[in-house]
Enzyme design. Sequence first.
Site, PDB file in Angstrom:
ATOM      1  N   ASP A 177       0.858  -1.183   0.000  1.00 19.65           N
ATOM      2  CA  ASP A 177       0.000   0.000   0.000  1.00 19.65           C
ATOM      3  C   ASP A 177       0.894   1.234   0.000  1.00 19.65           C
ATOM      4  OD1 ASP A 177      -1.730  -2.142   0.617  1.00 19.65           O
ATOM      5  OD2 ASP A 177      -3.076  -0.836   1.737  1.00 19.65           O
ATOM      6  N   LYS A 240      -6.900   3.367  -3.400  1.00 17.09           N
ATOM      7  CA  LYS A 240      -7.333   3.392  -2.005  1.00 17.09           C
ATOM      8  C   LYS A 240      -7.558   4.833  -1.578  1.00 17.09           C
ATOM      9  CE  LYS A 240      -5.414   2.089   2.562  1.00 17.09           C
ATOM     10  NZ  LYS A 240      -4.274   1.410   3.228  1.00 17.09           N
ATOM     11  N   LYS A 276     -10.317   0.285  -2.433  1.00 16.92           N
ATOM     12  CA  LYS A 276     -10.167   0.077  -0.996  1.00 16.92           C
ATOM     13  C   LYS A 276     -10.437   1.375  -0.243  1.00 16.92           C
ATOM     14  CE  LYS A 276      -6.819  -1.294   2.576  1.00 16.92           C
ATOM     15  NZ  LYS A 276      -5.449  -1.814   2.843  1.00 16.92           N
TER      16      LYS A 276
END
Length: 340
Positions: A177, A240, A276
Amino acid sequence: MSARNLGTELGSFLECFSCLLSHLAPPHPENAYLSWISKIQVNQPAVLRRAEQIQARRMVKKEWQAAWLLKAVTFIDLTTLSGDDTSSNVQRLCYKAKYPIREDLLKALNVHDKGLTTAAVCVYPARVCDAVKALKAAGSTIPVASVATGFPAGQTHLKTRLEEIRLAVEDGATEIDVVINRTLVLTGQWEALYDEIRQFRKACGEAHLKTILATGELGSLTNVYKASMIAMMAGSDFIKTSTGKETVNATFPVAIVMLRAIRDFFWKTGNKIGFKPAGGIRSAKDSLAWLSLIKEELGDEWLTPELFRIGASTLLSDIERQIYHHVTGRYAAYHDLPMS
């Protein structure tokens, strides 16, 4: 929804889009692509109206609610990103990821043999080895995700951020991430943002790349759409919303813009990019609203851990409490449920 209707809600997103995405192979977007990016405008009032519709909708109840909550568990990236993280609390997190709901509750719902787990565990790079070791000892193949690239601010040197990715992958992380440099968005340096994410993609190797946009710090919904599109063009497997450390994290208006970008990208390329939301998603009710949003905006095919995740550290506890209430008719005290 037709391109015409989409334009009514979010503006002229598809202008020059076919030309843009038909030349994604080159490592650098050409000036025509950047010109298209600079012209995008999001219809903010329409986005806000759509967000209000989602928030006003009634949620599913009883058996259907229990089923949706159990499904929500399978989308959670169970996360610990604290300064006081230790090998012992990472080990506990991994155990909770493998056994997210008490077995007697699962037996009462007749799903104890379904292998219910969270989608992944997410830790700092220095704790990846601890997570890999703990999951291996538990006989689990749950993926280990690691934040990287100077999380949460993304303000360290690029060389350092790239090395952080490589080290996390070497230690066993299969999902990374990353955080973008928000300055590049706020100053309109779209080619530089593209180049940066391309380098993140290369450093990840076979690991999945989840690009955190930190939408609460991007200034506008238009910038959110542009950053989403650049991230997908550059090879992100997921986009995300947030690090969870910003003042404003995952919100429905931001999510709608990002999901429409994902849908546009899929229509034009055939490539499905994951989504996400993260930050501030703490209650079971919240998780149901997010699942409903994904179902309506992208369809059932996105309701899989390969394409949808929820970044959370406390959400699982409330879901388990709701499952406990569904089975027993009363709410559990905190000592009745294993700690995550």
